[in-house]
Design a protein around this motif. Structure first.
Motif, PDB file in Angstrom:
ATOM      1  N   ARG A  72      12.825  37.085  83.607  1.00  0.00           N
ATOM      2  CA  ARG A  72      12.062  38.040  84.398  1.00  0.00           C
ATOM      3  C   ARG A  72      11.883  39.403  83.731  1.00  0.00           C
ATOM      4  NH1 ARG A  72      10.619  34.229  86.491  1.00  0.00           N
ATOM      5  NH2 ARG A  72      10.774  33.540  88.648  1.00  0.00           N
ATOM      6  N   THR A  73      12.438  39.578  82.545  1.00  0.00           N
ATOM      7  CA  THR A  73      12.301  40.893  81.923  1.00  0.00           C
ATOM      8  C   THR A  73      11.604  40.792  80.575  1.00  0.00           C
ATOM      9  OG1 THR A  73      14.360  40.834  80.684  1.00  0.00           O
ATOM     10  CG2 THR A  73      14.499  41.604  82.959  1.00  0.00           C
ATOM     11  N   ARG A  74      11.110  41.942  80.146  1.00  0.00           N
ATOM     12  CA  ARG A  74      10.452  42.047  78.853  1.00  0.00           C
ATOM     13  C   ARG A  74      11.416  41.668  77.723  1.00  0.00           C
ATOM     14  NH1 ARG A  74       8.358  47.878  77.984  1.00  0.00           N
ATOM     15  NH2 ARG A  74      10.571  48.289  78.171  1.00  0.00           N
ATOM     16  N   ALA A 109       3.179  40.535  66.863  1.00  0.00           N
ATOM     17  CA  ALA A 109       2.874  41.243  68.105  1.00  0.00           C
ATOM     18  C   ALA A 109       3.328  42.698  68.018  1.00  0.00           C
ATOM     19  CB  ALA A 109       3.536  40.542  69.288  1.00  0.00           C
ATOM     20  N   MET A 112       0.411  32.226  65.513  1.00  0.00           N
ATOM     21  CA  MET A 112       1.643  32.929  65.840  1.00  0.00           C
ATOM     22  C   MET A 112       1.870  32.838  67.344  1.00  0.00           C
ATOM     23  SD  MET A 112       2.931  33.949  63.071  1.00  0.00           S
ATOM     24  CE  MET A 112       2.522  34.310  61.370  1.00  0.00           C
ATOM     25  N   ALA A 166       5.596  35.162  65.645  1.00  0.00           N
ATOM     26  CA  ALA A 166       4.800  35.601  66.797  1.00  0.00           C
ATOM     27  C   ALA A 166       5.252  36.975  67.267  1.00  0.00           C
ATOM     28  CB  ALA A 166       4.925  34.587  67.940  1.00  0.00           C
ATOM     29  N   VAL A 167       6.550  37.198  67.213  1.00  0.00           N
ATOM     30  CA  VAL A 167       7.097  38.480  67.645  1.00  0.00           C
ATOM     31  C   VAL A 167       6.710  39.573  66.659  1.00  0.00           C
ATOM     32  CG1 VAL A 167       9.261  39.719  67.965  1.00  0.00           C
ATOM     33  CG2 VAL A 167       8.987  37.440  68.922  1.00  0.00           C
ATOM     34  N   ASP A 168       6.835  39.249  65.387  1.00  0.00           N
ATOM     35  CA  ASP A 168       6.526  40.210  64.342  1.00  0.00           C
ATOM     36  C   ASP A 168       5.055  40.625  64.398  1.00  0.00           C
ATOM     37  OD1 ASP A 168       6.855  41.829  62.197  1.00  0.00           O
ATOM     38  OD2 ASP A 168       7.061  40.253  60.706  1.00  0.00           O
ATOM     39  N   GLU A 216       3.656  43.976  76.982  1.00  0.00           N
ATOM     40  CA  GLU A 216       4.122  44.062  78.359  1.00  0.00           C
ATOM     41  C   GLU A 216       4.071  45.511  78.806  1.00  0.00           C
ATOM     42  OE1 GLU A 216       6.075  43.534  75.818  1.00  0.00           O
ATOM     43  OE2 GLU A 216       6.956  41.525  75.809  1.00  0.00           O
ATOM     44  N   ARG A 269      13.559  35.272  73.919  1.00  0.00           N
ATOM     45  CA  ARG A 269      13.258  33.838  73.845  1.00  0.00           C
ATOM     46  C   ARG A 269      12.218  33.582  72.766  1.00  0.00           C
ATOM     47  NH1 ARG A 269      10.809  31.968  78.707  1.00  0.00           N
ATOM     48  NH2 ARG A 269      10.649  34.073  79.510  1.00  0.00           N
ATOM     49  N   ALA A 270      11.246  34.486  72.658  1.00  0.00           N
ATOM     50  CA  ALA A 270      10.186  34.299  71.660  1.00  0.00           C
ATOM     51  C   ALA A 270      10.743  34.366  70.242  1.00  0.00           C
ATOM     52  CB  ALA A 270       9.104  35.353  71.853  1.00  0.00           C
ATOM     53  N   LEU A 294      11.864  37.916  77.564  1.00  0.00           N
ATOM     54  CA  LEU A 294      10.685  37.239  77.020  1.00  0.00           C
ATOM     55  C   LEU A 294      10.673  37.348  75.490  1.00  0.00           C
ATOM     56  CD1 LEU A 294       7.819  35.978  77.934  1.00  0.00           C
ATOM     57  CD2 LEU A 294       6.938  38.213  77.284  1.00  0.00           C
ATOM     58  N   ARG A 295      10.928  38.567  75.027  1.00  0.00           N
ATOM     59  CA  ARG A 295      10.906  38.781  73.585  1.00  0.00           C
ATOM     60  C   ARG A 295      12.046  38.043  72.893  1.00  0.00           C
ATOM     61  NH1 ARG A 295       9.275  45.182  73.078  1.00  0.00           N
ATOM     62  NH2 ARG A 295       7.186  44.917  73.908  1.00  0.00           N
ATOM     63  N   VAL A 299       4.264  31.043  70.617  1.00  0.00           N
ATOM     64  CA  VAL A 299       5.541  30.432  70.969  1.00  0.00           C
ATOM     65  C   VAL A 299       5.223  29.151  71.736  1.00  0.00           C
ATOM     66  CG1 VAL A 299       7.733  30.773  72.137  1.00  0.00           C
ATOM     67  CG2 VAL A 299       6.562  32.718  71.095  1.00  0.00           C
ATOM     68  N   ILE A 356      -2.311  47.087  65.632  1.00  0.00           N
ATOM     69  CA  ILE A 356      -2.756  46.839  67.005  1.00  0.00           C
ATOM     70  C   ILE A 356      -3.226  48.157  67.626  1.00  0.00           C
ATOM     71  CG2 ILE A 356      -1.991  46.139  69.312  1.00  0.00           C
ATOM     72  CD1 ILE A 356      -0.017  44.212  67.807  1.00  0.00           C
ATOM     73  N   PHE A 360       6.175  28.537  75.466  1.00  0.00           N
ATOM     74  CA  PHE A 360       5.749  29.567  76.421  1.00  0.00           C
ATOM     75  C   PHE A 360       4.406  29.162  77.014  1.00  0.00           C
ATOM     76  CE2 PHE A 360       7.922  33.825  75.140  1.00  0.00           C
ATOM     77  CZ  PHE A 360       9.143  33.212  75.179  1.00  0.00           C
ATOM     78  N   LEU A 403       3.191  38.866  75.369  1.00  0.00           N
ATOM     79  CA  LEU A 403       4.300  39.158  74.459  1.00  0.00           C
ATOM     80  C   LEU A 403       3.971  40.349  73.551  1.00  0.00           C
ATOM     81  CD1 LEU A 403       7.080  38.283  73.288  1.00  0.00           C
ATOM     82  CD2 LEU A 403       5.799  36.900  71.651  1.00  0.00           C
ATOM     83  N   GLU A 425      12.207  31.251  69.046  1.00  0.00           N
ATOM     84  CA  GLU A 425      11.294  30.123  68.880  1.00  0.00           C
ATOM     85  C   GLU A 425      10.359  30.341  67.696  1.00  0.00           C
ATOM     86  OE1 GLU A 425      10.932  27.211  70.486  1.00  0.00           O
ATOM     87  OE2 GLU A 425      12.704  27.617  71.706  1.00  0.00           O
ATOM     88  N   ASN A 426       9.772  31.518  67.621  1.00  0.00           N
ATOM     89  CA  ASN A 426       8.821  31.807  66.554  1.00  0.00           C
ATOM     90  C   ASN A 426       8.832  33.293  66.241  1.00  0.00           C
ATOM     91  OD1 ASN A 426       6.732  32.050  64.795  1.00  0.00           O
ATOM     92  ND2 ASN A 426       5.183  31.133  66.113  1.00  0.00           N
ATOM     93  N   ILE A 485       6.481  43.790  67.268  1.00  0.00           N
ATOM     94  CA  ILE A 485       7.851  44.029  67.719  1.00  0.00           C
ATOM     95  C   ILE A 485       8.797  43.744  66.554  1.00  0.00           C
ATOM     96  CG2 ILE A 485       9.554  43.483  69.492  1.00  0.00           C
ATOM     97  CD1 ILE A 485       7.203  41.929  70.890  1.00  0.00           C
ATOM     98  N   ALA A 487       9.581  47.140  82.061  1.00  0.00           N
ATOM     99  CA  ALA A 487      10.707  46.319  81.648  1.00  0.00           C
ATOM    100  C   ALA A 487      10.736  44.956  82.326  1.00  0.00           C
ATOM    101  CB  ALA A 487      12.017  47.058  81.908  1.00  0.00           C
ATOM    102  N   THR A 488      10.111  44.827  83.491  1.00  0.00           N
ATOM    103  CA  THR A 488      10.070  43.507  84.121  1.00  0.00           C
ATOM    104  C   THR A 488       8.683  42.911  83.943  1.00  0.00           C
ATOM    105  OG1 THR A 488       9.541  44.531  86.220  1.00  0.00           O
ATOM    106  CG2 THR A 488      11.852  44.009  85.829  1.00  0.00           C
ATOM    107  N   LEU A 489       8.625  41.590  84.075  1.00  0.00           N
ATOM    108  CA  LEU A 489       7.405  40.896  83.678  1.00  0.00           C
ATOM    109  C   LEU A 489       6.354  40.780  84.772  1.00  0.00           C
ATOM    110  CD1 LEU A 489       8.871  37.981  81.556  1.00  0.00           C
ATOM    111  CD2 LEU A 489       7.912  40.141  80.786  1.00  0.00           C
TER     112      LEU A 489
END
Lengths: 338, 523
Positions: free
Chosen positions: A192-194, A212, B102, A208-210, B118, A200-201, A197-198, B104, B90, B107, B115, A204-205, A214, B121-123
């Motif tokens: 439920r939080t940012r 994006a 790129m 994708a995070v980079d 956001e 978990r991402a 999400l990040r 996930v 970006i 997801f 991703l 996995e990949n 982050i 802090a909450t989604l």
């Protein structure tokens, strides 16, 4: 039958909760790390240093000044807990530096941490306390005491529900309650939080995070700090919250690996992790209560009963309980492709 | 002086969307980009072409902040901009669709879109906002995607749309696409181009990296050509031709067509009967596939990647196992169970050039003379005294093969990873073709291979066919299938969707078959 249900089963469940708590905390610790893509077989080592730091600092904080202590009374146990968390985070950061910054092999770093912890705890323990690596027996104020929840005494005589409340739910120390609260918290953070999400991402990949925008490195370090904190709690529970009341050589006894097995069994999900560790806790409780078990046609020896959690660990790790798919980027250092 | 005045004058009008000035980037000793300057007008579709390793992706990755340039500067809309990481890119309104998406996989579409973008802090709020925004974008640009679908459950075409949506959600004004059509069916590619033109009409600037010249001609306004890290040419698309572009890419005149004379087809060499493959997850990858392969023909298998072609090749080559069905070679069954032995296959006259040369065709850290013998290393000519390998012969043999196949540099002691994609592929080809097989199985013969080498490799395949051998060609490049094949089978979802002769079909029809539609059934 009724007697079995009310007494034996409740008693078993009660001790299952106690046995499960360190496993649960370690398991959640591993969850943060592995969900972020860093495999961590060093849970065992981190728990061990935490248990040692907790036992040692709680003992020192509670000692009279004449013996070189700090005379902190009831605060001692918290000093111990703080020391455990700090020690565990330090070890977690060694793993982070090796596997994130230096992009080393995560398994080797984990193994190194386990061996280092096994040696250093006994070495420092002997140097400080001269008790063969043990820490002094902890007294009141130096360890976590059971908490009786409100109304537990008065509801005790209500059939079934009162029993469950009094025997099973009430009467544990604070870390047990923290452990179960952290399950819910972890679920919320993860889904439920940012940050969740990040995290978990990135497991996995990371690409994708980079892309994006982050930082993969910061995310993974943050996750490993949380891992350190939770392993700290798990270790502190062993020396401050159990009948041991102090640190003993190798007192984690493979619990870090059992927690790892539970994590795989739970497919890296927090709620499932709770049930998985409770199952291990129950097996440990059964092994503890029934020294030998007469099933009528066969008598199971005590050694077998005590080996139950370890046997289940082997079964799970050998992959007999369905296919567990770990986070895809787990174990792989992140390098921008070229 | 006058050029500066010109620049100043342009600023007042419309500044170019992208201006790269003197970009250089080296990876160790390899100079990937050498002093590159490039300007892309606002609202244009600009193409960048070049062979593999020419530095196209590096250049765009620098623009997107994935790599840092060693020197040079960037202006976005006329404003000097420092791009240190993707976050800066970006913020400057740049979005990129990478060649390898790129995303996930486990997801949802929605989660992938938010991703990194956001809010809070909450989604909850971000997800709600993204859902609304996605709907708007879908209506505006033909970009429909189910927001709650998991990425691993949707096709690559849809995954690509998610990537575009990600960029648009971040308000990108400049969109970079790296080899966007590599994994698409012709139909999906057309849809993509429609989307791109749509985006252009809305004033977005698009840069598209590709090695497919036809796409460049179709969709771009202007095009830049890169060769060996340098930008050799920038030109308006309507003033150039594929031949000119190819020449600028390779540095010499290239034959885009394959020289192929008709050949008498001989007797049947191989029969495949009712071949089915079920994978470890219980999914049927190959469903009751049957065909015959004759002497003197190239049988092309077309299809989008992942529709069973790989499994087919693997079973025939003895790497994978069939669940049912059989393969006959000269009328005699060969083992297609999991006990199949690839070495025995070679003795039966079947050679295999695998689809993935890095994984299966070569041992990358091993030397060329070892690689040219692998798989045949037990053969008598490679064996010396006392059961040891005859290294002297292996090296001599490798040197000769390297000369015949024009593998550069022709040094047998170099490790395979040292060579370019084209030369690596030639090492595999030299090894397999020189065994003079009755059947050559060849997968993706020119994947990651430069244009110059493509010409050579195609000629080798045609020569083998002219010598009366049978060739089973699997490729996801429809152009290649059409140019080489004497007969085409199209695969979709593990089934042979149709059989066509190249002279009686066209790309549109094959594209429909590749998408699982039977054009004849429709009428």
């Amino acid at each position: 039958m009724m007697d079995f249900l009310t007494n034996d089963l409740l008693q078993l469940s009660d001790s299952a909760v106690r046995f499960a708590t360190p496993l649960l905390l370690a398991c959640l610790a591993g969850l943060y790390s592995e969900r972020a893509g860093i495999f961590d077989i060093g849970l065992e080592g981190k728990m061990l240093v935490a248990a040692f730091a907790a036992g040692a600092f709680s003992a020192i904080a509670g000692m009279p000044a004449s013996e070189g202590g700090w005379e902190m009374g009831a605060w001692s146990v918290w000093v111990g807990l703080g020391a455990a968390i700090i020690a565990s985070i330090m070890f977690s950061m060694i793993h982070a530096f090796a596997s994130i910054t230096l992009r080393g092999n995560q398994l080797i770093s984990g193994v190194a941490i386990n061996f280092f912890a096994a040696g250093i705890t006994v070495l420092i323990g002997q140097y400080w306390f001269k008790m063969g690596g043990q820490t002094p027996q902890l007294r009141e104020g130096q360890r976590f005491e059971p908490i009786t929840l409100p109304f537990a005494e008065s509801l005790k005589d209500v059939p079934v529900l009162g029993d469950i409340y009094y025997q099973l739910i009430s009467g544990h120390n604070i870390i047990v309650y923290m452990g179960f609260a952290i399950v819910a918290l972890t679920w919320w953070v993860l889904y439920r939080t940012r940050f969740g999400l990040r995290m978990r991402a990135v497991g996995e990949n990371p690409g994708a995070v980079d892309t994006a925008g982050i930082s993969v490195v910061k995310l993974r370090y943050s996750a490993l700090i949380i891992t350190g904190i939770l392993c700290g709690l798990a270790g502190a529970y062993l020396s401050l919250g159990t009948a041991a009341a102090g640190f003993g050589k190798d007192m984690t006894a493979g619990r870090g690996f059992i927690a790892l097995a539970a994590l795989i069994f739970a497919k890296w999900k927090p709620i499932t992790a709770m049930w998985a560790t409770l199952l291990f806790g129950m097996l440990e409780a059964i092994g503890n209560k029934y020294q030998t078990l007469d099933l009528g046609f066969i008598v199971l020896p005590g050694q077998f009963m005590q080996a139950l959690p370890y046997i289940l660990t082997v079964v799970i790790l050998a992959g007999f309980v369905g296919k567990a798919i770990p986070p895809k980027a787990g174990g792989e250092p992140y390098v921008k492709e070229r | 002086m006058s050029s500066e005045e010109n620049n100043a004058g342009r600023l007042d009008a419309v500044a170019p969307a992208i201006e790269l000035i003197g970009i250089s980037k080296a990876f160790g000793p390899v100079q990937a980009n050498k002093d590159i300057s490039m300007t892309v007008a606002k609202g244009a579709i600009h193409g960048i072409v070049g062979e593999n390793g020419a530095g196209k992706s590096t250049l765009m990755s620098i623009l997107y902040g994935f790599y840092k340039a060693d020197s040079g500067s960037v202006k976005i809309n006329g404003v000097p901009t420092t791009i240190n990481d993707s976050h800066d890119a970006i913020a400057a309104g740049i979005g990129m669709v990478h060649q390898h998406f790129m995303l996930v996989d486990n997801f949802t579409v929605l989660e992938n879109v938010i991703l990194g973008a956001e809010e809070g802090a909450t989604l909850g709020p971000s997800l709600r906002k993204a859902r609304k925004e996605l709907k708007r974008l879908a209506d505006e640009y033909e970009l429909d995607v189910d927001p709650d679908a998991l990425i691993e459950d949707i096709s690559v075409g849809f995954q690509q749309r998610v990537e575009i949506l990600k960029a648009l959600y971040r308000q990108a004004e400049i969109l970079i696409l790296d080899e966007p059509t590599g994994v698409l069916t012709p139909d999906e590619a057309d849809h993509l181009f429609r989307i791109l033109r749509n985006l252009k009409d809305q004033g977005k600037t698009i840069v598209i990296i590709t090695h497919k010249l036809r796409e460049i001609m179709d969709v771009t306004d202007s095009v830049s050509v890169m060769r060996r890290g340098e930008m050799t040419k920038t030109i308006a698309t309507n003033t150039t031709s594929p031949e000119d572009l190819a020449e600028a890419m390779v540095g010499r005149r290239v034959l885009l067509e394959v020289n192929k004379k008709p050949v008498e087809v001989g007797e049947t060499v191989m029969q495949v009967k009712g071949l089915s493959v079920t994978d470890v997850h219980g999914v049927m990858r190959l469903k009751d596939v049957s065909f015959e392969l004759k002497r003197g023909e190239i049988l092309g298998i077309a299809g989008v990647a992942g529709n069973g072609q790989s499994e087919l090749l693997e079973v025939i080559a003895g790497i994978g196992a069939a669940t049912s069905g059989e393969v006959l070679m000269h009328g005699e069954a060969i083992d297609v169970s999991k006990h199949a032995n690839a070495e025995l296959r070679r003795h039966r006259g079947i050679s295999h050039v695998p689809e993935d040369r890095h994984q299966r065709g070569l041992v990358m850290p091993f030397m060329t003379w070892e690689n040219t013998a692998f798989g045949y290393h037990n053969e008598p000519e490679y064996s010396g005294k006392f059961g040891l390998a005859n290294q002297k012969y292996m090296k001599k043999d490798a040197r000769e093969k390297m000369e015949r196949f024009d593998i550069r540099p022709p040094i047998p002691q170099l490790v395979a990873s040292h060579f370019s994609g084209g030369n690596q592929q030639k090492i595999v080809l030299a090894r397999e073709i020189e065994r003079n097989p009755d059947v050559l199985l060849i997968g993706q013969p020119t994947r990651g291979v430069d244009i110059g080498a493509i010409e050579f490799i195609h000629q080798q395949i045609v020569n083998l066919r002219d010598a009366g051998k049978a060739i089973l060609l699997v490729s996801v490049e429809l152009d290649e299938i059409q140019a080489l094949s004497d007969r085409i089978l199209v695969m979709f979802d593990g089934v042979i969707q149709g059989e066509r002769l190249p002279e009686n079909t066209n790309e549109g029809e094959l594209g429909l078959l590749m998408a699982g539609v039977d054009p004849e059934a429709k009428q």
